[in-house]
Design an enzyme around this catalytic site. Structure first.
Site, PDB file in Angstrom:
ATOM      1  N   ARG A 161      19.941  70.274  69.917  1.00  8.55           N
ATOM      2  CA  ARG A 161      21.034  69.323  70.078  1.00  8.55           C
ATOM      3  C   ARG A 161      20.711  68.409  71.250  1.00  8.55           C
ATOM      4  O   ARG A 161      20.133  68.851  72.257  1.00  8.55           O
ATOM      5  CB  ARG A 161      22.363  70.039  70.355  1.00  8.55           C
ATOM      6  CG  ARG A 161      23.059  70.604  69.138  1.00  8.55           C
ATOM      7  CD  ARG A 161      23.621  69.518  68.213  1.00  8.55           C
ATOM      8  NE  ARG A 161      24.274  70.063  67.049  1.00  8.55           N
ATOM      9  CZ  ARG A 161      23.684  70.290  65.867  1.00  8.55           C
ATOM     10  NH1 ARG A 161      22.403  70.017  65.694  1.00  8.55           N
ATOM     11  NH2 ARG A 161      24.381  70.750  64.842  1.00  8.55           N
ATOM     12  N   GLU A 164      24.586  60.530  69.521  1.00 10.77           N
ATOM     13  CA  GLU A 164      24.234  60.097  68.162  1.00 10.77           C
ATOM     14  C   GLU A 164      25.355  59.273  67.545  1.00 10.77           C
ATOM     15  O   GLU A 164      26.524  59.608  67.758  1.00 10.77           O
ATOM     16  CB  GLU A 164      23.950  61.327  67.277  1.00 10.77           C
ATOM     17  CG  GLU A 164      22.716  62.056  67.725  1.00 10.77           C
ATOM     18  CD  GLU A 164      22.384  63.270  66.867  1.00 10.77           C
ATOM     19  OE1 GLU A 164      22.950  63.407  65.769  1.00 10.77           O
ATOM     20  OE2 GLU A 164      21.546  64.079  67.311  1.00 10.77           O
ATOM     21  N   HIS A 176      17.817  62.723  63.238  1.00 15.89           N
ATOM     22  CA  HIS A 176      18.471  64.014  62.924  1.00 15.89           C
ATOM     23  C   HIS A 176      18.176  64.459  61.482  1.00 15.89           C
ATOM     24  O   HIS A 176      19.080  64.557  60.642  1.00 15.89           O
ATOM     25  CB  HIS A 176      19.982  63.926  63.162  1.00 15.89           C
ATOM     26  CG  HIS A 176      20.628  65.267  63.374  1.00 15.89           C
ATOM     27  ND1 HIS A 176      21.678  65.484  64.229  1.00 15.89           N
ATOM     28  CD2 HIS A 176      20.366  66.477  62.830  1.00 15.89           C
ATOM     29  CE1 HIS A 176      22.039  66.755  64.190  1.00 15.89           C
ATOM     30  NE2 HIS A 176      21.246  67.386  63.342  1.00 15.89           N
TER      31      HIS A 176
END
Ligand code: 8YV
Length: 322
Positions: free
Chosen positions: A241, A270, A288
């Site tokens: 993450r 993000e 991602h």
């Protein structure tokens, strides 16, 4: 009694949506537009269960809005740091995730990033596509040898171990791992070495690969000081993450040559990516994609369906996290 209402927040693979529609009469999201705060609150007030993803910020504000009908948040994804678990519990919601099924795809993605950044694949591709390749020469884009280098794995759960197996089995890499959540005596058996401190791992590894969950304890685990503890020739890989890395500190470290490069699949804010990262050559950036294979995304959806079916039937779901 009327059929339970299910709302799905994002588009899912066709096979999964078909099941959701036929078995549960679920309301799908044809536009794939994220619902946003108000849309999420509405969904939680209208549905018995909400099938959600990492892009849904299920904060205390959303979950505490009141008047919720929902009894379950069925997350499509293993990470659940976008869900405030305490607030979910307080609102009487069961929360599930989808572990196991994305382990291999995510470890494959970490390998992709490690290989790409060490072998300067991004730079080479950009050069060639821009018509700047002048032909073979002995000193052109020399990268770092991957085989035999030491990898340090931070977070030795399912995905961390899958990465270790690939590195050791495929690339003869000595593997060090650090994970304070694994009690002494419960170390997974294998051709790898536990280190007692993160400092030790950072000092010895040629590649540091992050596989820990995002929690308050791991926020900015990799900061300016920790980056300085890494070898100047070392690379950072992050498929965990974005919050685990202080992105501004990483940019500064890369600009100053404190470490050699980074391969990133996840970001602090993000879908926004730090402008400094975009400007750097020795960085490989993916949007991602950790679990983004057809097989895995279908398997994640089906695992979520299994959890959904259980919670709606009032039986304990397989993957309850709250
Ligand atoms: C998912 C991920 O695609 O599972 C996770 O935690 O990071 C991704 O692989 C995403 O989270 C979907 O919710």
């Amino acid at each position: 009694m009327s059929a339970p209402a299910v709302v799905v927040t994002r588009r899912l693979p066709q096979a999964v949506e078909r099941e959701l529609a036929t078995r549960f009469g679920a309301r799908l999201n044809a536009t794939d537009e994220p619902l946003g705060r108000d849309g999420l609150v509405r969904a939680l007030r209208e549905a018995d269960a909400v099938v959600c993803t990492v892009t849904d910020r299920l904060s205390a504000d959303v979950l505490g809005a009141g008047g919720l009908r929902a009894k379950a948040l069925v997350n499509v994804g293993v990470g659940f740091n976008h869900i405030d678990l305490a607030a979910a519990r307080a609102a009487g919601l069961v929360v599930t995730n989808t572990p196991d099924v994305l382990t291999d795809a995510t470890a494959d993605c970490a390998m992709t990033l490690m290989l790409a950044v060490m072998r300067r694949a991004g730079e080479g591709e950009r050069e060639l596509r821009a018509g700047r390749w002048a032909g073979w020469r002995p000193t052109h884009l020399m990268g770092a040898q991957v085989t035999g280098k030491t990898v340090g794995i931070v977070g030795f759960g399912r995905i961390g171990r899958a990465m270790a197996e690939r590195c050791h089995g495929g690339f003869r890499m000595p593997v060090l791992w650090f994970d304070p959540a694994i009690p002494a005596g419960a170390e997974p058996a294998g051709p790898w070495t536990r280190v007692g401190t993160l400092d030790e791992l950072l000092a010895q590894a040629d590649v540091v690969s992050l596989h820990c969950p995002a929690t308050p304890e791991t926020r900015h685990l990799i900061n300016a000081e920790r980056l300085r503890q890494m070898k100047r020739s070392a690379f950072l890989v992050n498929t965990a993450r974005g919050d685990v890395v202080d992105e501004a500190a990483l940019v500064a470290a890369l600009e100053a040559g404190v470490i050699a490069g980074a391969g990133l699949d996840v970001y602090e804010h993000e879908p926004r990516v730090h402008a400094g990262l975009l400007a750097l050559e020795r960085v490989v950036l993916l949007p991602h994609l950790g679990s983004a294979t057809v097989e895995t995304r279908v398997a994640m959806g089906m695992r979520a369906l299994e959890n959904l079916e259980a919670v709606l039937a009032g039986v304990p779901p397989r993957d309850r996290v709250a």
